[in-house]
Every structure is written in C-alpha cells, then in structure tokens.
Motif scaffolding. Structure first.
Motif, PDB file in Angstrom:
ATOM      1  N   ASP A  66       0.877  -1.268  -0.056  1.00  0.00           N
ATOM      2  CA  ASP A  66      -0.087  -0.030   0.109  1.00  0.00           C
ATOM      3  C   ASP A  66       0.988   1.399  -0.006  1.00  0.00           C
ATOM      4  O   ASP A  66       0.327   2.374   0.266  1.00  0.00           O
ATOM      5  CB  ASP A  66      -0.802   0.047   1.261  1.00  0.00           C
ATOM      6  N   GLY A  67       2.208   1.076  -0.217  1.00  0.00           N
ATOM      7  CA  GLY A  67       3.105   2.251  -0.345  1.00  0.00           C
ATOM      8  C   GLY A  67       3.917   2.220   0.935  1.00  0.00           C
ATOM      9  O   GLY A  67       3.849   1.416   1.870  1.00  0.00           O
ATOM     10  N   PRO A  68       4.727   3.198   1.217  1.00  0.00           N
ATOM     11  CA  PRO A  68       5.580   3.244   2.275  1.00  0.00           C
ATOM     12  C   PRO A  68       4.879   3.610   3.630  1.00  0.00           C
ATOM     13  O   PRO A  68       3.953   4.231   3.581  1.00  0.00           O
ATOM     14  CB  PRO A  68       6.945   4.217   1.761  1.00  0.00           C
ATOM     15  N   VAL A  69       5.821   3.223   4.657  1.00  0.00           N
ATOM     16  CA  VAL A  69       5.217   3.294   6.041  1.00  0.00           C
ATOM     17  C   VAL A  69       6.480   3.458   6.799  1.00  0.00           C
ATOM     18  O   VAL A  69       7.656   3.309   6.654  1.00  0.00           O
ATOM     19  CB  VAL A  69       4.569   2.253   6.545  1.00  0.00           C
ATOM     20  N   PHE A  70       6.479   4.317   8.002  1.00  0.00           N
ATOM     21  CA  PHE A  70       7.212   4.534   8.813  1.00  0.00           C
ATOM     22  C   PHE A  70       6.919   3.879  10.122  1.00  0.00           C
ATOM     23  O   PHE A  70       6.095   3.837  10.751  1.00  0.00           O
ATOM     24  CB  PHE A  70       7.643   5.966   9.279  1.00  0.00           C
ATOM     25  N   GLY A  71       8.019   3.150  10.578  1.00  0.00           N
ATOM     26  CA  GLY A  71       8.014   2.439  11.862  1.00  0.00           C
ATOM     27  C   GLY A  71       9.160   1.489  12.230  1.00  0.00           C
ATOM     28  O   GLY A  71       9.950   1.224  11.504  1.00  0.00           O
ATOM     29  N   PRO A  72       9.090   0.658  13.121  1.00  0.00           N
ATOM     30  CA  PRO A  72      10.231  -0.315  13.689  1.00  0.00           C
ATOM     31  C   PRO A  72      10.462  -1.355  12.648  1.00  0.00           C
ATOM     32  O   PRO A  72       9.384  -1.819  11.990  1.00  0.00           O
ATOM     33  CB  PRO A  72       9.709  -0.874  15.004  1.00  0.00           C
ATOM     34  N   SER A  73      11.527  -1.721  12.358  1.00  0.00           N
ATOM     35  CA  SER A  73      11.923  -2.782  11.480  1.00  0.00           C
ATOM     36  C   SER A  73      11.363  -3.981  11.877  1.00  0.00           C
ATOM     37  O   SER A  73      11.293  -4.342  12.941  1.00  0.00           O
ATOM     38  CB  SER A  73      13.506  -2.806  11.267  1.00  0.00           C
ATOM     39  N   THR A  74      10.754  -4.865  10.832  1.00  0.00           N
ATOM     40  CA  THR A  74      10.110  -6.112  11.108  1.00  0.00           C
ATOM     41  C   THR A  74      11.140  -7.279  10.632  1.00  0.00           C
ATOM     42  O   THR A  74      10.857  -8.441  10.764  1.00  0.00           O
ATOM     43  CB  THR A  74       8.892  -6.158  10.597  1.00  0.00           C
TER      44      THR A  74
END
Length: 395
Positions: free
Chosen positions: A170-178
């Motif tokens: 759905d496009g880029p997101v920002f958050g902790p690496s998974t």
C-alpha cells in the motif's frame, strides 16, 4: 609447542601464541592496555611502562607501526613462556573477573565489504531470480560501502530495534523494522596511516593492518530494501555494528594463512595477490545460545589484502583506527550461511530452534553471539573471542 607458565593458558585458546590486545580498567583506576593470557589480562602499562599503554584505546600503540608491534609481541610472549621473566611479569596479571573491558580502539572510518561469493550469490538469487546472481562488477573488485564510525559499538552493547521507512503493497510506512538481521563478519583494524593520494599495494597489507576483530553488522532488511536504490545501504545499516573487545594481531594468524580462493577472471594488477592472506577462521553463530550457523572464512572470495588495496586504490587515506569488514561470511552449505536472510531464505523458510520456537528475523529479547577460532602457531587452536548483542524494543 609453546608452553606458558600462566595456569590454564595453553588450553584456553588464549595462550602465548595468541595474545590479543584490549583496553581495560579496574575499579577506581584509569583505562590501560593489556593482552589476554588464559583467564587473565596482562597489564602492559604496569609491566612495560610505555606511555602508549597508559591509554584509553589502542590507537597510540597501533600508530607506532609494525616494527613496534612485532617487537612488543615477541618481548611479551617471551616473558610469558620463559620462567626467567615470571617474577617480573606475574605481578601484572589481573583476573578477568576483576576488570571492565572497554572499546579496544577509537574507530576513525568504517567500511563494509561484500566479499563472500556464496553470500552475494544467495542474495542475488533471492532478489533477482530472473537475472544472473552476481552483478557484472562483482568478480572484478571487492564491492563495499562506507558506514558510520559512530555506530560501531563494543560487544555486550544492547541493540535498539531501529525504525525507518519500509515499503508495503500500500506504499511506504514508517515504523520499527520487522526484518532485523545479523551479519557474521571478520573486521580488519588499521594501525598506520597514509597520506591522501597514496595507494597501498597488496604487498604492504601487514605493514598497515594491526589485527582482526569479530563483527556483527546488524541490518534492517526491510528498511534496506526500500532505501537501497539508487545509492545503496544507508539507514538500514548505520544504526549499529558490534565488534569484539579483543584485537587479535595478524602475527597470531600465521598458521591460519593459505593462498586464498581461486579467482576467475584474474584480477587487475593492483589486486593480484603476492602473499598468502586467505585465512582459515571458523566462525560460529548462536541465537539465544543455540548454534544456528558455522560460516567458514576460508571460503571468502576476496581477501583482506585485496580489500585494503582496493579501498586505497583511488588515493583515499588511511587513518589509525580505520575498520573495514569483510561482509557476511557464508559457505556453500545451508548451515554455513552467516545471516538470517540466507538461513531462512528471505523469511520463507523459518529457522526452527530447539525450544520449539521459530525465527525468520530477530525478535525483541533475542541474543546473538558470534565466536571464532583459528589454527594457532603452536599447533593448537586460538580463540578470537566473542561479539554479542541483545535486541531491545524500538523506542
């Protein structure tokens, strides 16, 4: 066989044929330089009195150059083997449980290479299945990138899960690496500097490189994958790189040396080997105490002398404390892969652990350690120490 009078040293992997350097302090005392012998640190400041050893890093000693390195090593080794110097040296032995180990050297610059044929081929097959695994340049030069010296941390430092941008359907997101990963590597520590514009030939490798450390180059694969084009690794790599706290001198690795892997096509003249700097070092990766991989450094395609020659081939200067790492060490078997990316084939084949759990990438609370051994000059085995880190939740 070299026999030390220090109790237990010969069988410990830290005998008189090893003598890795480190920096330590005792309660209420200033930092100083020592070498490990068995379960002790030999305080070189107290024993030898040289001002370079009354220091918070190895940099002043490393800057003195290879003649001093070799003379000091020969003197200290002789004092730990010959009974004639025991009375002089023994008062300067400090049990390991009485010291705090500190970062061994001040990192000037940090470069990470990509020198394992198996690792590069595995990554190519995963991410470019319809292309040749290796890019056209890979067999012609040691591929590498510049990292952040300020994010190099000593073994035992906790690693906070990094946050960043990552791509989704759905496009880029920002958050902790998974998709937090590890990379088991060998690092080379530069001792003597060069001036801008000067190149370092492969023949001068041992005149500039003081020794080796173990490296875990923590990697956020999802952040890396999104940001990679067109300039390569950035935030997915720059948050933390862990190094071991003992620097093993090159001279301790004499018995581990061999010609190195055959290279085809023949490298350009500045990269052609003139000495045996392939290194038979056996790494071991543990996840929460369980061995998950045994990468062989002997399988590396490009060797440390070639990495240094290429690093300086454009005239880039060396500084005391420069660190350059080999890139992930991987062998030809599945159990020899030096990253979770390869061990789980990009997360599609979870790694099953002995406690019944599974991993694709690292979870919060996971502890990763990398250890290594090599043949010793006295006929036994030397220990390269350990680099360990535990993952903490993102802040």
């Amino acid at each position: 066989m070299t026999t030390s009078w220090v109790p237990g040293a010969d069988a410990s992997g830290f005998g008189a044929d090893n003598l890795p350097y480190g920096v330590f302090s005792r309660r209420g005392a200033d930092p100083r330089v020592g070498v490990r012998i068995g379960g002790h640190v030999l305080d070189l400041a107290g024993l030898l009195g040289d001002r370079e050893f009354f220091a918070a890093s190895l940099n002043p000693f490393m800057a003195r150059g290879s003649t001093t390195w070799r003379a000091t090593r020969a003197k200290v080794s002789g004092m730990l083997v010959g009974e004639g110097s025991r009375a002089e040296a023994e008062p300067h032995l400090v049990p390991l449980d009485e010291v705090v180990l500190l970062p061994p050297f001040e990192v000037a610059d940090y470069v990470d290479f990509y020198c394992s044929l198996e690792h590069a081929s595995n990554v190519g097959r995963m991410f470019r299945p319809d292309e040749e695994p290796l890019k056209p340049n890979w067999r012609h030069l040691p591929v590498g990138y510049h990292g952040r010296a300020g994010s190099v941390v000593p073994s035992g430092t906790d690693i906070v899960r990094p946050a960043g941008q990552r791509g989704t359907v759905d496009g880029p997101v920002f958050g902790p690496s998974t998709r937090l990963d590890i990379e088991a590597e060998i690092g080379f520590v530069v001792g003597t500097r060069t001036s801008p514009g000067r190149t370092v030939p492969v023949a001068d490798f041992a005149e500039h490189v003081f020794g080796v450390v173990l490296v875990n180059d923590w990697s956020a694969r999802d952040i890396q994958a999104w940001e990679y084009a067109p300039l390569g690794p950035f935030l997915g790599k720059s948050f933390a790189t862990s190094v071991s706290q003992w620097v093993v001198p090159l001279d301790a690795l004499g018995a581990a040396r061999f010609a190195g892997r055959e290279q085809e096509p023949e490298p350009f003249a500045y990269l052609r080997r003139v000495a045996d700097w392939g290194l038979d070092i056996a790494l071991e990766v543990r996840l929460n105490g369980e061995v998950v991989s045994r990468p062989p450094f002997a399988a590396m395609y490009w060797t440390g002398d070639q990495m240094l020659a290429h690093l300086t081939s454009n005239g880039a200067p060396l500084r005391t404390g420069d660190l350059y790492a080999s890139g992930t060490v991987s062998g030809g078997r599945p159990d020899q892969r030096g990253s979770l990316l390869e061990l789980t084939w990009g997360g599609t084949e979870p790694l099953r652990l002995g406690d019944g759990s599974a991993r694709t990438f690292l979870q919060d609370g996971d502890t990763v350690s990398v250890t290594a051994t090599a043949p010793g000059m006295a006929g036994g085995t030397i220990d390269l120490g350990e680099v360990v880190g535990t993952v903490l939740p993102a802040v």
